[in-house]
Design a protein around this motif. Structure first.
Motif, PDB file in Angstrom:
ATOM      1  N   ASP A   1      -9.351   3.369   5.593  1.00  0.00           N
ATOM      2  CA  ASP A   1      -9.068   2.007   5.159  1.00  0.00           C
ATOM      3  C   ASP A   1     -10.231   1.456   4.327  1.00  0.00           C
ATOM      4  N   GLY A   2     -10.419   2.066   3.158  1.00  0.00           N
ATOM      5  CA  GLY A   2     -11.424   1.541   2.227  1.00  0.00           C
ATOM      6  C   GLY A   2     -12.743   2.290   2.192  1.00  0.00           C
ATOM      7  N   TYR A   3     -12.943   3.241   3.116  1.00  0.00           N
ATOM      8  CA  TYR A   3     -14.251   3.893   3.188  1.00  0.00           C
ATOM      9  C   TYR A   3     -14.198   5.415   3.074  1.00  0.00           C
ATOM     10  N   PHE A   4     -12.993   5.942   2.926  1.00  0.00           N
ATOM     11  CA  PHE A   4     -12.837   7.387   2.745  1.00  0.00           C
ATOM     12  C   PHE A   4     -11.532   7.652   2.008  1.00  0.00           C
ATOM     13  N   PHE A   5     -11.610   8.493   0.978  1.00  0.00           N
ATOM     14  CA  PHE A   5     -10.425   8.770   0.159  1.00  0.00           C
ATOM     15  C   PHE A   5     -10.320  10.268  -0.121  1.00  0.00           C
ATOM     16  N   ALA A   6      -9.093  10.744  -0.243  1.00  0.00           N
ATOM     17  CA  ALA A   6      -8.851  12.136  -0.611  1.00  0.00           C
ATOM     18  C   ALA A   6      -7.856  12.149  -1.751  1.00  0.00           C
ATOM     19  N   ALA A   7      -7.944  13.158  -2.624  1.00  0.00           N
ATOM     20  CA  ALA A   7      -7.008  13.261  -3.744  1.00  0.00           C
ATOM     21  C   ALA A   7      -6.946  14.699  -4.224  1.00  0.00           C
ATOM     22  N   ASP A   8      -5.897  14.990  -5.004  1.00  0.00           N
ATOM     23  CA  ASP A   8      -5.682  16.352  -5.492  1.00  0.00           C
ATOM     24  C   ASP A   8      -6.568  16.700  -6.677  1.00  0.00           C
ATOM     25  N   THR A   9      -6.963  15.676  -7.463  1.00  0.00           N
ATOM     26  CA  THR A   9      -7.828  15.931  -8.621  1.00  0.00           C
ATOM     27  C   THR A   9      -8.928  14.872  -8.643  1.00  0.00           C
ATOM     28  N   ILE A  10      -9.944  15.137  -9.454  1.00  0.00           N
ATOM     29  CA  ILE A  10     -11.081  14.209  -9.553  1.00  0.00           C
ATOM     30  C   ILE A  10     -10.638  12.861 -10.145  1.00  0.00           C
ATOM     31  N   GLU A  11      -9.821  12.903 -11.171  1.00  0.00           N
ATOM     32  CA  GLU A  11      -9.359  11.655 -11.794  1.00  0.00           C
ATOM     33  C   GLU A  11      -8.591  10.798 -10.792  1.00  0.00           C
ATOM     34  N   GLU A  12      -7.733  11.482 -10.009  1.00  0.00           N
ATOM     35  CA  GLU A  12      -6.944  10.764  -9.034  1.00  0.00           C
ATOM     36  C   GLU A  12      -7.827  10.166  -7.946  1.00  0.00           C
ATOM     37  N   LEU A  13      -8.881  10.907  -7.605  1.00  0.00           N
ATOM     38  CA  LEU A  13      -9.807  10.431  -6.575  1.00  0.00           C
ATOM     39  C   LEU A  13     -10.444   9.113  -7.005  1.00  0.00           C
ATOM     40  N   ALA A  14     -10.920   9.087  -8.252  1.00  0.00           N
ATOM     41  CA  ALA A  14     -11.556   7.861  -8.758  1.00  0.00           C
ATOM     42  C   ALA A  14     -10.579   6.695  -8.687  1.00  0.00           C
ATOM     43  N   ALA A  15      -9.339   6.947  -9.066  1.00  0.00           N
ATOM     44  CA  ALA A  15      -8.340   5.873  -9.090  1.00  0.00           C
ATOM     45  C   ALA A  15      -7.979   5.390  -7.691  1.00  0.00           C
ATOM     46  N   ARG A  16      -8.201   6.242  -6.698  1.00  0.00           N
ATOM     47  CA  ARG A  16      -7.822   5.861  -5.321  1.00  0.00           C
ATOM     48  C   ARG A  16      -8.842   4.957  -4.648  1.00  0.00           C
ATOM     49  N   ILE A  17     -10.063   4.920  -5.188  1.00  0.00           N
ATOM     50  CA  ILE A  17     -11.113   4.175  -4.491  1.00  0.00           C
ATOM     51  C   ILE A  17     -10.851   2.675  -4.605  1.00  0.00           C
ATOM     52  N   VAL A  18     -10.422   2.116  -3.512  1.00  0.00           N
ATOM     53  CA  VAL A  18     -10.208   0.672  -3.431  1.00  0.00           C
ATOM     54  C   VAL A  18     -10.988   0.199  -2.210  1.00  0.00           C
ATOM     55  N   ASN A  19     -11.941  -0.677  -2.461  1.00  0.00           N
ATOM     56  CA  ASN A  19     -12.864  -1.084  -1.396  1.00  0.00           C
ATOM     57  C   ASN A  19     -13.297  -2.514  -1.656  1.00  0.00           C
ATOM     58  N   GLU A  20     -13.559  -3.241  -0.585  1.00  0.00           N
ATOM     59  CA  GLU A  20     -13.887  -4.669  -0.720  1.00  0.00           C
ATOM     60  C   GLU A  20     -15.137  -4.929  -1.568  1.00  0.00           C
ATOM     61  N   TYR A  21     -16.007  -3.944  -1.711  1.00  0.00           N
ATOM     62  CA  TYR A  21     -17.234  -4.160  -2.491  1.00  0.00           C
ATOM     63  C   TYR A  21     -17.192  -3.492  -3.865  1.00  0.00           C
ATOM     64  N   GLN A  22     -16.118  -2.736  -4.143  1.00  0.00           N
ATOM     65  CA  GLN A  22     -15.989  -2.051  -5.435  1.00  0.00           C
ATOM     66  C   GLN A  22     -15.371  -3.062  -6.396  1.00  0.00           C
ATOM     67  N   TRP A  23     -16.201  -3.587  -7.293  1.00  0.00           N
ATOM     68  CA  TRP A  23     -15.753  -4.740  -8.089  1.00  0.00           C
ATOM     69  C   TRP A  23     -14.799  -4.370  -9.208  1.00  0.00           C
TER      70      TRP A  23
END
Lengths: 312, 561
Positions: B429-451
């Motif tokens: 829930d905002g502090y750990f993400f997994a994805a199939d590719t690097i681009e997808e991983l970046a897009a998945r990062i949603v966090n209360e401090y990620q502006w």
């Protein structure tokens, strides 16, 4: 008295979406719609709503909530067109009778645009270094942003000049542990000169059910001359000369790990190399090694000071 | 032997200095203007007008390492004592402590080991001018700590604390064979493997046996003083709070006839407070172990509102201790060693165990913008690493702080480290993400401090470039020792790896009897502080808390009601 006297409310209906449709949506994706109807403040529960695309009803829903004079559906699914481009839906309240009152038609036009799905790639299991002119195999996977099945789509490998040097067809099942990364192994031939290679994989499928964008990804490897000498590297601790196992050893681009006797063997051509060793909890160590014959090299690793480790 | 405030030159009233504040007592005896007397008396009456729900001799705010010691000390000197604690269990920061004390002086355990030590040696080590950790401390407080080592050692033993052993090499400023003395973990502590339970649980048991009342889930909201900036402290106001520290309706005023002891655990968890010392430490940095104690500077703020000063604030910025740590990853409150069991009643705040990186060759660390910023393998006390981590990355609305740091790694790293990349080990829930590719991983990062979303192309570029360093053998950007592993095999992971804040090393100014001093160098009568709430001595941990907690308890109990 009779309840069979319908009352017509012409042109007094207004419709709106609780959440607007995004200005751009991926082609073929399902969008959640929720419709709210104002009918002179009357309770329209039980009334029907239709979504019409190209004169065809593509979704229907029932008004089930009544709040503050508005009647609402639950969120329901409508699928965006598979083709890329603008589209318009009519949200329609067909003429109908609710609780004995007959209502005239009401409608709302919503427009949006579909976009192709994005794709991205992963390239792994790339051997490096590779001997010049030798065969190698890499694994390439492709992912659709809509998690669409990409089985049967083609990926191509190009060298630095853009010349295609290999290709493969994505298999039927996603790579273990992934949602929808379709993958294949591709055989390649290493160039016949030494050096660092920056090649790329590209995905440009056109035959898929839904439109997908092109994507590419770089990957790198080293090509090297055939080996001539064997170098044995022994790694011990600096304090008590204990052999250290599972130390990562790199002699230039060549790699190995030490066994339980603290030994690693690496085959290399004649040359001058940076020998670098690494084990977590120890200071990194390196030295320059001239290799002109078979050789044994010993390296000592120093434990990182206790006060630099993590305490409470 | 401890020196009295008069001997150390601290805490002397400085009534004759022009412009100095005058407390109520000196005011009345000095025969000042009649109008002013009337005002002072009016405010004293205002204090009397408070309707007290409880009356005791000594109120202790906080049931952690310092607070429990202070309460027992005051009680055994005959005072009636009440502890208020904000959490639903006792222990505070002390519970999550590794459980080692900087205590020497030539005690029995040292003698058994053949280590020669004395209060003089302990004092010399912890006031060393050649180390920033010793340089800025108030030497009178360091001396008091050193002089109390032997007595405290015996006192803690007599009150249930069991010593494990002196273990390991020299730690922090200890020299000559003195090192941290660990306590024995409380058997079957159901909440955490940390040894700190072996300090706070036996003291809790002792306190309860002595009849000391501990009011849980009571947050102190104010310290009452006879008049806003003068006179004795008279008591505290509290409000009942729930498990999330949200105020409920029941409030109380508790009269303290002899003293109030602040033991609220410091200010590491309060971004507004801590940025007074280091403006870079903005809200994205989490205080370690906030699942047990928020450490929001409650005591310091309440004391400052009635005139307290801060002490030896340079200790907060020495860059010579684990003020900031790399911590665990994949969870918000990312402390380093100590953790909670998923069965712990406190686990709902932790939400995950977090992952510890054994080998920093297994990850790259990127900022919120997707770019690397430093050699990942540097040790946890490399303050150049933190300087880079805390540097601005372009948020137009926020110039201080460096934003989230993410560890990026692949399936091979997971296998090498034997990480379990699912709850309860990580917090998706905002502090750990997994994805199939690097681009997808970046897009998945949603966090209360990620502006802003992490740009996928930037992360891709960082990973490709790093992978080419693994081929070439040289990290051309940050000189990481020979990069060993590519980040290539799916799936890919991003884990919160933002620096964590370990402790506060300053707080309100105290003298050698743990009395809180005001901005004019005068004692605030009846008010004491210890542990991380007290400033002046940049020593981390539970020994300093216990030393000044015990002194505060004794001193408060000896006050006239």
């Amino acid at each position: 008295m009779s309840a069979e006297v319908p009352v017509l409310v012409p042109a007094a209906l207004s419709l709106e979406l609780v959440q607007p449709v995004p200005p751009e949506v991926p082609a073929g994706t399902v969008i959640a719609l929720q419709v709210r109807v104002w009918g002179a403040g009357r309770d329209l529960r039980g009334g029907r709503i239709e979504i019409i695309a190209a004169e065809e009803v593509v979704a229907t829903a029932e008004l089930i909530e009544f709040r503050d004079g508005f009647s609402e559906t639950e969120p329901f699914a409508a699928k965006a067109p598979d083709r890329v481009g603008e589209f318009t839906w009519t949200v329609r309240f067909p003429p109908q009778t609710i609780d004995g009152i007959a209502y005239d038609e009401g409608a709302l036009q919503v427009s949006s645009q579909t976009a192709p799905h994005r794709t991205s790639l992963a390239v792994w299991a790339i051997p490096s270094p590779v001997r010049m002119a030798e065969r190698l195999a890499i694994t390439v996977g492709a992912k659709s942003s809509g998690a669409c099945a990409l089985s049967g789509a083609k990926v191509e490998i190009s060298d630095e000049t853009g010349t295609m040097v290999g290709e493969g067809v994505l298999g039927d099942t996603p790579w273990p542990g992934t949602d929808a990364l379709y993958w294949t192994e591709i055989g390649l031939t290493a160039p016949s000169e030494e050096g660092m290679r920056h090649w790329s994989a590209t995905f440009a499928a056109t035959e898929l059910e839904l439109p997908h964008l092109f994507s590419s990804a770089q990957f790198s490897f080293m090509t090297v001359k055939p080996p001539e000498h064997s170098v044995a590297i022994k790694v011990i601790t600096s304090d008590d000369a204990t052999p250290l196992e599972k130390v990562q050893v790199a002699l230039g681009p060549y790699r190995a790990a030490t066994d339980n006797a603290g030994l690693a063997r690496i085959e290399v051509p004649t040359g001058k190399y940076d020998l670098a060793v690494w084990k977590a909890g120890f200071e990194a160590a390196s030295k320059i090694v001239d290799v002109a014959a078979n050789l044994i090299v010993q390296l000592e690793l120093t434990r990182r000071a206790k006060e630099l480790t993590i305490w409470d | 032997m401890s020196k009295s405030p008069a001997e150390t030159g601290q805490g002397k009233d400085i009534e004759n200095r022009p412009g100095a504040a005058i407390d109520r007592r000196s005011f009345l005896t000095s025969g000042a203007a009649v109008g002013a007397v009337a005002i002072a008396e009016a405010s004293a009456h205002a204090a009397d007008a408070i309707s007290w729900d409880r009356e005791v001799d000594v109120v202790v705010i906080g049931a952690g390492a310092g607070g429990l010691v202070a309460a027992i000390a005051a009680s055994e000197r005959g005072a009636s004592v009440l502890i208020v604690e904000k959490n639903f269990d006792i222990g505070g920061r002390g519970m999550m402590s590794f459980g080692g004390l900087y205590i020497g002086g030539g005690n029995r355990m040292q003698k058994e080991k053949g280590v020669e030590d004395s209060p003089d040696r302990a004092f010399a080590d912890w006031s060393r001018p050649d180390k920033p950790m010793g340089r800025f401390s108030d030497r009178a407080l360091v001396r008091t700590w050193a002089d109390n080592n032997l007595e405290l050692f015996a006192w803690l033993e007599n009150h249930g604390v069991k010593w494990e052993a002196y273990r390991g090499g020299p730690d922090r400023l200890d020299r000559g064979g003195r090192t941290r003395l660990n306590v024995v973990r409380w058997p079957n502590e159901p909440t955490t493997p940390a040894r700190g339970s072996g300090f706070v649980r036996p003291l809790e048991k002792t306190a309860r046996q002595m009849g000391i009342e501990i009011l849980l889930q009571q947050q102190m909201t104010k310290i009452h003083r006879e008049s806003p900036l003068a006179g004795r402290v008279t008591g505290i106001a509290t409000i009942e709070v729930d498990d999330h520290y949200q105020p409920k309706t029941r409030t109380m005023n508790i009269r303290a006839h002899k003293g109030i002891i602040i033991a609220t655990g410091g200010s590491a968890g309060n971004p507004v407070f801590r940025t007074m010392f280091d403006v870079r430490l903005t809200e994205e940095y989490q205080a370690e172990n906030s699942e047990w104690t928020l450490r929001t500077g409650d005591g310091e703020i309440a004391a400052m509102e009635i005139g307290a000063a801060l002490g030896a604030t340079a200790c907060q910025t020495t860059q010579d201790d684990n003020l900031i740590t790399k911590g665990r990853m994949g969870k918000k409150s990312n402390g380093t060693i100590t953790e909670l069991y998923p069965t712990s009643p406190h686990f709902f705040r932790a939400r995950a165990l977090g992952l510890l990186v054994k080998d920093y060759q297994d990850v790259i660390l990127v900022k919120e913008n997707g770019f690397r910023f430093y050699d990942e393998t540097v040790p946890t006390r490399d303050y150049e690493y933190y300087a880079a981590a805390l540097a601005w990355t372009g948020d137009p609305k926020k110039f201080n702080g460096g934003g989230p740091i993410w560890a990026i790694f692949d399936a091979d790293a997971v296998a090498r480290e034997e990480w379990e990349v699912k709850p309860p080990h990580v917090d998706p829930d905002g502090y750990f993400f997994a994805a199939d590719t690097i681009e997808e991983l970046a897009a998945r990062i949603v966090n209360e401090y990620q502006w802003r979303p992490m740009p996928p192309a930037a992360l891709r570029k960082s990973v490709d470039r790093y992978n080419s360093f693994v081929d070439s053998g040289v990290d051309a950007d940050f000189k990481k020792p020979r990069p060993m592993y590519k980040i290539a095999k799916p799936p890919f992971y991003a884990a919160w790896h933002t620096p964590a804040l370990h402790d506060s090393y300053t707080g309100v100014r105290i003298n050698t009897t743990a009395q809180v001093m005001d901005l004019h160098g005068k004692i605030i009568p009846g008010l004491y502080a210890c542990g991380d709430s007290a400033g002046g001595f940049g020593q981390h941990g539970i020994c300093r808390a216990a030393t000044f907690g015990r002194i505060a308890g004794f001193h408060a109990a000896a006050q006239q009601s």
